[in-house]
Design an enzyme around this catalytic site. Structure first.
Site, PDB file in Angstrom:
ATOM      1  N   TYR A  85     -24.038  27.428 -38.137  1.00 57.59           N
ATOM      2  CA  TYR A  85     -24.804  27.442 -36.877  1.00 57.59           C
ATOM      3  C   TYR A  85     -26.081  26.616 -37.030  1.00 57.59           C
ATOM      4  O   TYR A  85     -26.381  25.749 -36.213  1.00 57.59           O
ATOM      5  CB  TYR A  85     -25.147  28.886 -36.467  1.00 57.59           C
ATOM      6  CG  TYR A  85     -26.214  28.940 -35.396  1.00 57.59           C
ATOM      7  CD1 TYR A  85     -25.955  28.482 -34.104  1.00 57.59           C
ATOM      8  CD2 TYR A  85     -27.505  29.413 -35.682  1.00 57.59           C
ATOM      9  CE1 TYR A  85     -26.943  28.500 -33.132  1.00 57.59           C
ATOM     10  CE2 TYR A  85     -28.493  29.434 -34.713  1.00 57.59           C
ATOM     11  CZ  TYR A  85     -28.208  28.977 -33.436  1.00 57.59           C
ATOM     12  OH  TYR A  85     -29.198  28.979 -32.483  1.00 57.59           O
TER      13      TYR A  85
ATOM     14  N   LYS B 284     -27.564  22.912 -35.203  1.00 55.23           N
ATOM     15  CA  LYS B 284     -28.871  22.645 -34.582  1.00 55.23           C
ATOM     16  C   LYS B 284     -29.560  21.481 -35.285  1.00 55.23           C
ATOM     17  O   LYS B 284     -30.121  20.594 -34.636  1.00 55.23           O
ATOM     18  CB  LYS B 284     -29.760  23.890 -34.644  1.00 55.23           C
ATOM     19  CG  LYS B 284     -29.293  25.034 -33.762  1.00 55.23           C
ATOM     20  CD  LYS B 284     -29.363  24.670 -32.290  1.00 55.23           C
ATOM     21  CE  LYS B 284     -28.793  25.753 -31.404  1.00 55.23           C
ATOM     22  NZ  LYS B 284     -28.486  25.319 -30.044  1.00 55.23           N
TER      23      LYS B 284
ATOM     24  N   SER C 271     -33.876  25.641 -32.702  1.00 50.92           N
ATOM     25  CA  SER C 271     -34.130  26.994 -33.203  1.00 50.92           C
ATOM     26  C   SER C 271     -35.004  26.933 -34.444  1.00 50.92           C
ATOM     27  O   SER C 271     -34.957  25.955 -35.203  1.00 50.92           O
ATOM     28  CB  SER C 271     -32.781  27.628 -33.552  1.00 50.92           C
ATOM     29  OG  SER C 271     -32.974  28.764 -34.352  1.00 50.92           O
TER      30      SER C 271
HETATM   31  P1  NAD Z   1     -26.126  32.742 -24.604  1.00 48.88           P
HETATM   32  O1  NAD Z   1     -24.877  32.839 -25.386  1.00 48.88           O
HETATM   33  O2  NAD Z   1     -26.573  33.922 -23.838  1.00 48.88           O
HETATM   34  O3  NAD Z   1     -26.061  31.497 -23.612  1.00 48.88           O
HETATM   35  C1  NAD Z   1     -25.369  30.318 -23.931  1.00 48.88           C
HETATM   36  C2  NAD Z   1     -24.459  29.999 -22.761  1.00 48.88           C
HETATM   37  O4  NAD Z   1     -23.746  28.801 -23.026  1.00 48.88           O
HETATM   38  C3  NAD Z   1     -23.429  31.087 -22.494  1.00 48.88           C
HETATM   39  O5  NAD Z   1     -23.506  31.483 -21.134  1.00 48.88           O
HETATM   40  C4  NAD Z   1     -22.092  30.430 -22.813  1.00 48.88           C
HETATM   41  O6  NAD Z   1     -21.053  30.920 -21.990  1.00 48.88           O
HETATM   42  C5  NAD Z   1     -22.409  28.967 -22.583  1.00 48.88           C
HETATM   43  N1  NAD Z   1     -21.587  28.034 -23.373  1.00 48.88           N
HETATM   44  C6  NAD Z   1     -21.339  28.044 -24.702  1.00 48.88           C
HETATM   45  N2  NAD Z   1     -20.546  27.010 -25.034  1.00 48.88           N
HETATM   46  C7  NAD Z   1     -20.293  26.322 -23.902  1.00 48.88           C
HETATM   47  C8  NAD Z   1     -19.539  25.165 -23.601  1.00 48.88           C
HETATM   48  N3  NAD Z   1     -18.856  24.498 -24.545  1.00 48.88           N
HETATM   49  N4  NAD Z   1     -19.501  24.735 -22.318  1.00 48.88           N
HETATM   50  C9  NAD Z   1     -20.176  25.398 -21.352  1.00 48.88           C
HETATM   51  N5  NAD Z   1     -20.902  26.495 -21.567  1.00 48.88           N
HETATM   52  C10 NAD Z   1     -20.965  26.959 -22.833  1.00 48.88           C
HETATM   53  O7  NAD Z   1     -27.270  32.281 -25.628  1.00 48.88           O
HETATM   54  P2  NAD Z   1     -28.847  32.182 -25.424  1.00 48.88           P
HETATM   55  O8  NAD Z   1     -29.464  33.234 -26.254  1.00 48.88           O
HETATM   56  O9  NAD Z   1     -29.174  32.069 -23.989  1.00 48.88           O
HETATM   57  O10 NAD Z   1     -29.112  30.798 -26.166  1.00 48.88           O
HETATM   58  C11 NAD Z   1     -29.185  29.574 -25.478  1.00 48.88           C
HETATM   59  C12 NAD Z   1     -29.391  28.452 -26.479  1.00 48.88           C
HETATM   60  O11 NAD Z   1     -30.559  28.732 -27.245  1.00 48.88           O
HETATM   61  C13 NAD Z   1     -28.245  28.297 -27.474  1.00 48.88           C
HETATM   62  O12 NAD Z   1     -28.044  26.918 -27.706  1.00 48.88           O
HETATM   63  C14 NAD Z   1     -28.777  28.970 -28.720  1.00 48.88           C
HETATM   64  O13 NAD Z   1     -28.223  28.434 -29.905  1.00 48.88           O
HETATM   65  C15 NAD Z   1     -30.256  28.647 -28.634  1.00 48.88           C
HETATM   66  N6  NAD Z   1     -31.095  29.617 -29.348  1.00 48.88           N
HETATM   67  C16 NAD Z   1     -30.981  30.956 -29.071  1.00 48.88           C
HETATM   68  C17 NAD Z   1     -31.733  31.876 -29.776  1.00 48.88           C
HETATM   69  C18 NAD Z   1     -31.584  33.355 -29.512  1.00 48.88           C
HETATM   70  O14 NAD Z   1     -31.924  34.150 -30.381  1.00 48.88           O
HETATM   71  N7  NAD Z   1     -31.132  33.781 -28.346  1.00 48.88           N
HETATM   72  C19 NAD Z   1     -32.631  31.432 -30.768  1.00 48.88           C
HETATM   73  C20 NAD Z   1     -32.736  30.066 -31.012  1.00 48.88           C
HETATM   74  C21 NAD Z   1     -31.960  29.160 -30.293  1.00 48.88           C
END
Ligand code: NAD
Ligand code: UDP
Length: 352
Positions: free
Chosen positions: A158, A162, A134
């Protein structure tokens, strides 16, 4: 028809926001895909809709396992189902505020979950990973645009998960050069698939700007609190680099191809952003235009820890991955409104 690819990809967190959009693009590129997701922040309906969008032939290449990365048995079950050529690792918790209140939960889920994944990947000799990092690892950048070799800094638990996971990935790759790891630093993912069938569906009150605006537009929330209008920017509100989730999804496909084609890639970071900064008020105006709805706003104090302006340098991804974002704010707002207006309660038919 493009040549058929048959590489098999494990997608952790594939039922989530970015995961669903990426899985759809992978299927369209003829990859075979296994999802593991514990449904902590997602619903099975999201995966069902991906299948419908992919169509019957391609969706036959998609397998969904409910499982938790913290549980090695769950992971082992998936690793015994197929031989994975690479893993795209999305699974993680991502709410900054919650991470401050529940740091153990975040370290346990994000760090322990990822260590288990590395362990199982090593055991089953799958040593190629694309990891969801991120822009948060740039902290409060002293200069913009953010370039991949900037010094890294985390502002909250958080962000630290990362940052630590990036460091862990670099160490693991150094210890065994057979690993190939791409760290993708996302800026602010927004928008939805153009069909309006899949999109972001946060549980509870959204933390992020665009899902919040979306819920104001559909009448679920009364007004948007704008955090800070005294920043040294053109309109006083903070600047971010919003990127369409379909561009992000395509960035993962590009990263995978790079992993498969580059023997000595090591562990390398790429920004996925547009390279353009937009203010909070720019995004409000974009959503009003797309939806035809007035978004009432209230100016509030700055949110603690927020940076004034963050946007990406996109040169490295463009040069080395051959990837560049295609969509601008108009398309992001258009597609997010399409998703919101068709699914005012997200994947639920009414107030969940
Ligand atoms: P999201 O919450 O929609 O998707 C993450 C998924 O991971 C969810 O479906 C959740 O149920 C699953 N999950 C969480 N912990 C788990 C575990 N221990 N075992 C199995 N499944 C698990 O989030 P997103 O927006 O799709 O983000 C995906 C990744 O991208 C994350 O790692 C997040 O930190 C990173 N990210 C997101 C953003 C954003 O703004 N959306 C920005 C930068 C980085
Ligand atoms: N923001 C806001 N009101 C909200 C949510 C966010 O004004 O309800 C602002 C926030 O202060 C930041 C920008 O919108 O300047 C993007 O915030 P978001 O949480 O979406 O992303 P991040 O802070 O992680 O870049």
């Amino acid at each position: 028809m493009a040549s058929q690819k048959k590489q098999c990809i494990l997608v952790t967190g594939g039922a989530g926001f970015i995961g669903t959009h990426t899985v759809l693009q992978l299927l369209r590129e003829y990859y075979r895909v296994y999802i593991i997701d514990n449904l902590h922040n997602s619903v099975p309906e999201a995966v069902e809709r991906v299948k419908v969008l992919a169509g019957p032939a391609l969706s036959a290449n998609l397998h969904f396992h409910v499982g938790d990365l913290r549980n090695k048995d769950d992971l082992e079950k998936v690793f015994t189902q197929a031989r994975f050529d690479a893993v795209i690792h999305f699974a993680g918790l991502k709410a900054v505020g919650e991470s401050v209140e529940k740091p153990f939960f975040y370290y346990d889920n994000n760090i322990v979950g990822t260590l288990n994944l590395f362990e199982l990947m090593t055991k089953y000799d799958c040593k190629k990973m694309v990891f969801s990092s991120s822009a948060t690892v740039y902290g409060q950048p002293k200069k913009i645009p953010c370039v991949e070799d900037f010094q890294l800094q985390a502002m909250n638990p958080y962000g630290r998960t990362k940052l630590f996971l990036e460091e862990i990935a670099r160490d693991i790759q150094k210890g065994d050069p057979k690993w190939r790891i791409v760290l993708l630093r996302y800026f602010n993912p927004v928008g939805a698939h153009e069909s309006g069938q899949i999109g972001e569906d946060p549980k509870g009150i959204p933390n992020n700007l665009m899902p919040y605006i979306q819920q104001v537009a559909v009448g679920r929330l009364p007004e948007l609190n704008v955090f800070g209008n005294d920043y040294p920017t053109k309109d006083g509100t903070a600047i971010r680099d919003y990127i369409h989730v379909m561009d992000l999804a395509d960035g993962h496909v590009a990263a995978l191809q790079k992993l498969f084609n580059t023997e000595n890639i090591g562990c390398i970071a790429y920004n996925l952003g547009t390279g353009h900064g937009a203010s909070v008020l720019d995004m409000v105006a974009g959503f009003e235009k797309a939806s035809g709805k007035k978004i009432p706003i209230k100016f509030c104090p700055r949110r603690q820890g927020d940076a004034t302006a963050v946007y990406a340098s996109t040169e490295k991804a463009q040069k080395e991955l051959g990837w560049k974002a295609r969509y601008g704010i108009d398309e992001m707002c258009r597609d997010q409104w399409n998703w919101a207006s068709k699914n005012p309660w997200g994947y639920h038919s009414q107030h969940p």
